[in-house]
Design a protein around this motif. Sequence first.
Motif, PDB file in Angstrom:
ATOM      1  N   THR A  53       0.844  -1.193   0.000  1.00  0.00           N
ATOM      2  CA  THR A  53       0.000   0.000   0.000  1.00  0.00           C
ATOM      3  C   THR A  53       0.880   1.245   0.000  1.00  0.00           C
ATOM      4  O   THR A  53       1.804   1.363   0.825  1.00  0.00           O
ATOM      5  N   LEU A  54       0.607   2.168  -0.898  1.00  0.00           N
ATOM      6  CA  LEU A  54       1.383   3.401  -0.995  1.00  0.00           C
ATOM      7  C   LEU A  54       0.731   4.473  -0.131  1.00  0.00           C
ATOM      8  O   LEU A  54      -0.426   4.863  -0.371  1.00  0.00           O
ATOM      9  N   LEU A  55       1.462   4.970   0.879  1.00  0.00           N
ATOM     10  CA  LEU A  55       0.936   6.034   1.727  1.00  0.00           C
ATOM     11  C   LEU A  55       1.262   7.414   1.177  1.00  0.00           C
ATOM     12  O   LEU A  55       0.467   8.342   1.316  1.00  0.00           O
ATOM     13  N   THR A  56       2.421   7.542   0.564  1.00  0.00           N
ATOM     14  CA  THR A  56       2.782   8.818  -0.057  1.00  0.00           C
ATOM     15  C   THR A  56       3.928   8.594  -1.030  1.00  0.00           C
ATOM     16  O   THR A  56       4.696   7.643  -0.902  1.00  0.00           O
ATOM     17  N   GLY A  57       4.038   9.477  -2.035  1.00  0.00           N
ATOM     18  CA  GLY A  57       5.142   9.436  -2.983  1.00  0.00           C
ATOM     19  C   GLY A  57       4.980   8.367  -4.037  1.00  0.00           C
ATOM     20  O   GLY A  57       3.882   8.097  -4.518  1.00  0.00           O
ATOM     21  N   GLY A  58       6.115   7.769  -4.415  1.00  0.00           N
ATOM     22  CA  GLY A  58       6.111   6.670  -5.359  1.00  0.00           C
ATOM     23  C   GLY A  58       6.391   7.027  -6.796  1.00  0.00           C
ATOM     24  O   GLY A  58       6.375   6.148  -7.663  1.00  0.00           O
ATOM     25  N   GLN A  59       6.681   8.311  -7.084  1.00  0.00           N
ATOM     26  CA  GLN A  59       6.837   8.731  -8.466  1.00  0.00           C
ATOM     27  C   GLN A  59       8.096   9.572  -8.673  1.00  0.00           C
ATOM     28  O   GLN A  59       8.534  10.285  -7.768  1.00  0.00           O
ATOM     29  N   ARG A  60       8.631   9.491  -9.881  1.00  0.00           N
ATOM     30  CA  ARG A  60       9.668  10.438 -10.291  1.00  0.00           C
ATOM     31  C   ARG A  60       9.044  11.822 -10.379  1.00  0.00           C
ATOM     32  O   ARG A  60       7.852  11.968 -10.715  1.00  0.00           O
ATOM     33  N   MET A  61       9.854  12.836 -10.123  1.00  0.00           N
ATOM     34  CA  MET A  61       9.372  14.212 -10.177  1.00  0.00           C
ATOM     35  C   MET A  61       9.945  14.905 -11.411  1.00  0.00           C
ATOM     36  O   MET A  61      11.162  15.116 -11.488  1.00  0.00           O
ATOM     37  N   GLY A  62       9.099  15.243 -12.364  1.00  0.00           N
ATOM     38  CA  GLY A  62       9.526  15.950 -13.554  1.00  0.00           C
ATOM     39  C   GLY A  62      10.345  15.067 -14.481  1.00  0.00           C
ATOM     40  O   GLY A  62      10.529  13.874 -14.247  1.00  0.00           O
TER      41      GLY A  62
END
Length: 477
Positions: free
Chosen positions: A347-356
Amino acid sequence: MYTDLLFYIDGQWTAGCSGNTATVINPSTGETIGQLPLASNADLDTALAAAGRGFETWSNTSAYDRSAILRRAAALVRERHARMAECMTLDQGKPLAESTLEAKSAADHIEWYAEEGRRAYGRIVPSRNAAVRQLVVREPVGPVAAFTPWNFPINQAVRKIAGALAAGCSIIIKAPEEAPGAVIELVRCFHDAGLPEGVLNLVFGVPAHVSDYLIKSPIIRKVSFTGSTAIGRQLGALAAAHLKLTTMELGGHAPFIVCEDANVEAAAALACVLKFRNAGQVCAAPSRFYVHDAVFEPFARRFAELAAQLKVGDGFDPASQMGPLANARRLMMVQELVADARELGATLLTGGQRMGDKGNFFQPTVLTDLPEQARLLNEEPFGPVAPLLRFSDLDSVIAQANSLEYGLAAFAFTRSLKTATELGNRLQAGMVSINHFGLALPETPFGGIKSSGHGSEGGTEGLDAYLTTKFISQVGI
């Protein structure tokens, strides 16, 4: 703001003779900021010969005089720390505040060794024969080959340089090709402090070639390496084949245990600072968070809130609290670890992605409900990703914490003195910090066990690493 990218060999700054270079990239922008010379065999031979001569000079210099030069170098580091910090943020990416702290702390390490080197005491062993005098003396091991990583360019280099020099050794240091600027400025401080020629030499090159060439040389008598466990095994085997002493500070996958009686707010705040410092690229950072069932929900909620609030950006932006990953390889690996965990049901609580799409920025990420086979729980993540796991009793969480091959650092929060003592005794790690962060000071040993390496840097152990023992038995004629 960047520095001239050069070797330092036999007291001279030089681009070497190979003509081969590597591109140095700003990880925040992806832009080229310099071309770094790469050493040829001829360059390495020159450095080895210089280190051999330098050892003869430096080992015969009194500990008192060696200490004076080290203290002058420390003073220069304090004067020039801002310059070193700027170079570090440019090529490594960490926020300028973190770079500044790292640069300033280098002076503390040098001063510690400057004083400790004057106390490399031997002893007199009482003899069975009154006519015999038995002495034990401590001597420098010889020229050192040292290899340092890109995550803490100054911190990792200064421990090896200062420890070796305080003991009376000469040293060739291969610093990180991806983040060379700050180390060059650090070495410049030793040069300007009056260090004799050949005592300190700095090279860059193709890592596998340089390490193989230096370790096999009969001039080198000691190898110090900080880096991954996989590379540490290779270099350790090579050094052993040539009977070279080694210090290995390798990978980590540190547990962070939050007991049911812990101060949840304090634990979450420290967990956030330690996990996302240097974008998680810290060998001793907590990377497996074991939280008691009784406090799991409030801890997870608060930790995720703090992570989501972190300002991620260019290290020169005063508002930035976390910079980019140092290179594209780390960005790809973090993405793979998160994808693997989510595919397995995390389960993802926050984040998880590349930014830009510019630079190597990745969101501070918190995950729960990970199965045991998730790669994130078994491979050193070395990035801004935090897995949270539940536990219900102390024995089970200690078993989980000790279950991996790593044994560098461990952290715990509890209000119970009994529990704290038990955790300190039973956690299998070279360093255990309870209810605060108390690692990596100049006067304390830093090192791991199991596949996290052997030997220590810092403290008296850091000086011992560069000394050998000689026994002298003499009788009057």
